[in-house]
Design a protein around this motif. Sequence first.
Motif, PDB file in Angstrom:
ATOM      1  N   GLU A 176      19.405  48.042  10.242  1.00  0.00           N
ATOM      2  CA  GLU A 176      20.174  48.514   9.086  1.00  0.00           C
ATOM      3  C   GLU A 176      21.306  47.570   8.700  1.00  0.00           C
ATOM      4  O   GLU A 176      21.414  47.174   7.521  1.00  0.00           O
ATOM      5  CB  GLU A 176      20.717  49.919   9.361  1.00  0.00           C
ATOM      6  N   PRO A 177      22.193  47.150   9.632  1.00  0.00           N
ATOM      7  CA  PRO A 177      23.252  46.214   9.229  1.00  0.00           C
ATOM      8  C   PRO A 177      22.691  44.909   8.679  1.00  0.00           C
ATOM      9  O   PRO A 177      23.222  44.367   7.699  1.00  0.00           O
ATOM     10  CB  PRO A 177      24.027  45.977  10.533  1.00  0.00           C
ATOM     11  N   ALA A 178      21.613  44.394   9.303  1.00  0.00           N
ATOM     12  CA  ALA A 178      21.033  43.131   8.854  1.00  0.00           C
ATOM     13  C   ALA A 178      20.506  43.236   7.430  1.00  0.00           C
ATOM     14  O   ALA A 178      20.602  42.286   6.641  1.00  0.00           O
ATOM     15  CB  ALA A 178      19.916  42.697   9.802  1.00  0.00           C
ATOM     16  N   LEU A 179      19.953  44.387   7.077  1.00  0.00           N
ATOM     17  CA  LEU A 179      19.425  44.580   5.719  1.00  0.00           C
ATOM     18  C   LEU A 179      20.556  44.536   4.696  1.00  0.00           C
ATOM     19  O   LEU A 179      20.426  43.901   3.638  1.00  0.00           O
ATOM     20  CB  LEU A 179      18.676  45.912   5.633  1.00  0.00           C
ATOM     21  N   TYR A 180      21.666  45.209   5.002  1.00  0.00           N
ATOM     22  CA  TYR A 180      22.804  45.178   4.086  1.00  0.00           C
ATOM     23  C   TYR A 180      23.399  43.763   3.992  1.00  0.00           C
ATOM     24  O   TYR A 180      23.715  43.279   2.896  1.00  0.00           O
ATOM     25  CB  TYR A 180      23.879  46.159   4.537  1.00  0.00           C
ATOM     26  N   ILE A 181      23.566  43.114   5.142  1.00  0.00           N
ATOM     27  CA  ILE A 181      24.136  41.766   5.156  1.00  0.00           C
ATOM     28  C   ILE A 181      23.227  40.806   4.387  1.00  0.00           C
ATOM     29  O   ILE A 181      23.686  40.007   3.553  1.00  0.00           O
ATOM     30  CB  ILE A 181      24.356  41.279   6.597  1.00  0.00           C
ATOM     31  N   GLY A 182      21.913  40.885   4.658  1.00  0.00           N
ATOM     32  CA  GLY A 182      20.970  40.014   3.962  1.00  0.00           C
ATOM     33  C   GLY A 182      20.943  40.269   2.468  1.00  0.00           C
ATOM     34  O   GLY A 182      20.926  39.336   1.653  1.00  0.00           O
ATOM     35  N   GLY A 183      20.973  41.557   2.077  1.00  0.00           N
ATOM     36  CA  GLY A 183      21.011  41.885   0.654  1.00  0.00           C
ATOM     37  C   GLY A 183      22.268  41.369  -0.008  1.00  0.00           C
ATOM     38  O   GLY A 183      22.235  40.853  -1.137  1.00  0.00           O
ATOM     39  N   GLY A 184      23.397  41.485   0.686  1.00  0.00           N
ATOM     40  CA  GLY A 184      24.650  40.968   0.147  1.00  0.00           C
ATOM     41  C   GLY A 184      24.616  39.469  -0.029  1.00  0.00           C
ATOM     42  O   GLY A 184      25.082  38.941  -1.051  1.00  0.00           O
ATOM     43  N   VAL A 185      24.059  38.756   0.948  1.00  0.00           N
ATOM     44  CA  VAL A 185      23.973  37.291   0.861  1.00  0.00           C
ATOM     45  C   VAL A 185      23.117  36.882  -0.336  1.00  0.00           C
ATOM     46  O   VAL A 185      23.451  35.943  -1.081  1.00  0.00           O
ATOM     47  CB  VAL A 185      23.388  36.711   2.169  1.00  0.00           C
ATOM     48  N   ILE A 186      22.009  37.580  -0.560  1.00  0.00           N
ATOM     49  CA  ILE A 186      21.127  37.262  -1.698  1.00  0.00           C
ATOM     50  C   ILE A 186      21.862  37.464  -3.024  1.00  0.00           C
ATOM     51  O   ILE A 186      21.806  36.618  -3.930  1.00  0.00           O
ATOM     52  CB  ILE A 186      19.851  38.136  -1.639  1.00  0.00           C
ATOM     53  N   LEU A 187      22.588  38.582  -3.155  1.00  0.00           N
ATOM     54  CA  LEU A 187      23.321  38.846  -4.389  1.00  0.00           C
ATOM     55  C   LEU A 187      24.454  37.834  -4.596  1.00  0.00           C
ATOM     56  O   LEU A 187      24.698  37.387  -5.729  1.00  0.00           O
ATOM     57  CB  LEU A 187      23.893  40.268  -4.361  1.00  0.00           C
ATOM     58  N   ILE A 188      25.140  37.462  -3.512  1.00  0.00           N
ATOM     59  CA  ILE A 188      26.217  36.461  -3.620  1.00  0.00           C
ATOM     60  C   ILE A 188      25.643  35.112  -4.040  1.00  0.00           C
ATOM     61  O   ILE A 188      26.226  34.399  -4.880  1.00  0.00           O
ATOM     62  CB  ILE A 188      26.984  36.344  -2.294  1.00  0.00           C
ATOM     63  N   ALA A 189      24.499  34.742  -3.474  1.00  0.00           N
ATOM     64  CA  ALA A 189      23.858  33.482  -3.857  1.00  0.00           C
ATOM     65  C   ALA A 189      23.460  33.502  -5.330  1.00  0.00           C
ATOM     66  O   ALA A 189      23.655  32.519  -6.060  1.00  0.00           O
ATOM     67  CB  ALA A 189      22.634  33.234  -2.977  1.00  0.00           C
ATOM     68  N   ALA A 190      22.904  34.640  -5.778  1.00  0.00           N
ATOM     69  CA  ALA A 190      22.543  34.769  -7.193  1.00  0.00           C
ATOM     70  C   ALA A 190      23.791  34.679  -8.077  1.00  0.00           C
ATOM     71  O   ALA A 190      23.763  34.055  -9.154  1.00  0.00           O
ATOM     72  CB  ALA A 190      21.818  36.094  -7.425  1.00  0.00           C
ATOM     73  N   PHE A 191      24.887  35.270  -7.632  1.00  0.00           N
ATOM     74  CA  PHE A 191      26.153  35.192  -8.371  1.00  0.00           C
ATOM     75  C   PHE A 191      26.611  33.744  -8.498  1.00  0.00           C
ATOM     76  O   PHE A 191      27.011  33.296  -9.585  1.00  0.00           O
ATOM     77  CB  PHE A 191      27.209  36.034  -7.651  1.00  0.00           C
ATOM     78  N   ALA A 192      26.562  33.001  -7.386  1.00  0.00           N
ATOM     79  CA  ALA A 192      27.006  31.604  -7.407  1.00  0.00           C
ATOM     80  C   ALA A 192      26.151  30.765  -8.355  1.00  0.00           C
ATOM     81  O   ALA A 192      26.670  29.958  -9.139  1.00  0.00           O
ATOM     82  CB  ALA A 192      26.968  31.026  -5.989  1.00  0.00           C
ATOM     83  N   VAL A 193      24.832  30.930  -8.293  1.00  0.00           N
ATOM     84  CA  VAL A 193      23.939  30.173  -9.164  1.00  0.00           C
ATOM     85  C   VAL A 193      24.220  30.507 -10.634  1.00  0.00           C
ATOM     86  O   VAL A 193      24.264  29.618 -11.500  1.00  0.00           O
ATOM     87  CB  VAL A 193      22.461  30.467  -8.821  1.00  0.00           C
ATOM     88  N   TYR A 194      24.438  31.777 -10.914  1.00  0.00           N
ATOM     89  CA  TYR A 194      24.693  32.187 -12.300  1.00  0.00           C
ATOM     90  C   TYR A 194      26.034  31.641 -12.800  1.00  0.00           C
ATOM     91  O   TYR A 194      26.169  31.301 -13.983  1.00  0.00           O
ATOM     92  CB  TYR A 194      24.663  33.713 -12.391  1.00  0.00           C
ATOM     93  N   GLN A 195      27.030  31.539 -11.907  1.00  0.00           N
ATOM     94  CA  GLN A 195      28.316  30.953 -12.318  1.00  0.00           C
ATOM     95  C   GLN A 195      28.161  29.477 -12.673  1.00  0.00           C
ATOM     96  O   GLN A 195      28.780  28.990 -13.624  1.00  0.00           O
ATOM     97  CB  GLN A 195      29.368  31.111 -11.205  1.00  0.00           C
ATOM     98  N   LEU A 196      27.326  28.768 -11.926  1.00  0.00           N
ATOM     99  CA  LEU A 196      27.071  27.362 -12.244  1.00  0.00           C
ATOM    100  C   LEU A 196      26.426  27.240 -13.627  1.00  0.00           C
ATOM    101  O   LEU A 196      26.715  26.304 -14.386  1.00  0.00           O
ATOM    102  CB  LEU A 196      26.166  26.740 -11.177  1.00  0.00           C
TER     103      LEU A 196
END
Length: 490
Positions: free
Chosen positions: A243-263
Amino acid sequence: MTAPIETGDIAEFEDEFTSSANPGRTPLVIKLLVAATFVVILNETTLVNALPRLMTDFNISESTAQWSLTVFMLTMAAVIPVTGWFLQRVTTRTAYATAMITFSIGTLIAALAPTFGILLVGRVVQAGGTAVMMPLLMTTLMTVVAAEDRGRVMGQVTLAMSVAPALGPTVSGVLLHFGSWRLIFVVVLPIALLVGFFGFRALENVGETTTSPVSWLSVVLAAGGFSTFVFGLSKVGNADWPEPALYIGGGVILIAAFAVYQLFLQRSERPLMDLRTLKHRNYTVSLVLMSAAFMAFLGSMILLPLYLQNLRGLSELQTGLLVMPGGLAMGLLGPRVGKIYDRIGSRPLVIPGSIFMVVLMFGLSRIGAETPYALILGLHVALMASLAMIFTPVFTIGLGDLAPHLYSHGSSLLGTLQQVSGAIGTAMLVVIMTNRSEHLAESGHTQGEAFMGGLQWAFATGAIIGIVVVAMALLLPSKVEAPEGAPAAH
């Protein structure tokens, strides 16, 4: 008959708000923002001692009561990434009023909360106001204070950043001694209203606003990514994997998508968080250094009260009083360290400070069940003093390396990573302590020996994280040249 206003009077009044027309004087706008920031940050840690009361009053478990702390951290992580855009779009007075009104409404909701769910709503609203104050303070400081005077003024910011969290448990311990947990919010509310009212009346707008549209997709990605990531970290040790890994992994994916979109948005000059701040070497080094330092700093802030209460049997008030001198030392040394930085630069402060931090964390890893309280107090005060040698110069160099139009984005990114790194450090050290304690207990050690062994490993891990701080300190210059367009001395 009213005397006419002279041009010199106007200039003198403006000098009170703008930078270094009077070197050695802190602009009034900074004093007002420091006072407000102190009030809102103080509230972040005041509920630490109140969890047992919440469990009794609302008939909830400890894990549920912890949400009164977790939801504050999650909201901060979700809101701070938006503040870079927000602070460029609105005036200083509007940002200040928004933050203080939001915080006061949240405090009122929490004070009157009939259920635990309503209390959580109040904490969310409080955190929304708190999330705006620190970036607003840092951005305004960088805008109105000349480069050669920033160290001294930044040292005063350290007062709000360090003393307020340290005083939170102590203040709540005193209030809980006299009444209900609601007293915490009842006392804070009038202070927040007074600081907000008089601060707004005296505050002047600083800098210019822009009219860039908001990217709502960026808001969703940032809020969802950072809050999900921090939530996953908060579940580590409290929930079964994965369960924690799923939340952490999901958060990392969304943060990465955020960074790419900011670029992508940077091409049209519409980013929610401008990542071109990371192209500035000294800012990036400072960001890594501060993230590692906060991992060790906030992790240790959790460990020491656990040791004092769970193993040594101290009350919440006694624990708060024992750790309070360290927070006071850190805050009171901030302005002094800032003045020294203005004279001699960062390296003579940050390099020894980071080395002392590592040594002192290792020292804390050797404490035992019978360690004299005087020694623990001395180690803690010395640790906070070493952090004061680090934080003020590094904040000043990191943000000072940016162009003025990037100040708000740099403050926002720095605040976001403080929340995230603090959550990472807390989760990591608590898990290490728990796993080591369980292993020792299974090996036949007593409960006290097992707890002590886990605590020692956790402090040692904090010291190892501190080695990253030392490495980054060696990469910092003594000072940075003020970028074009930055405020200069009169």
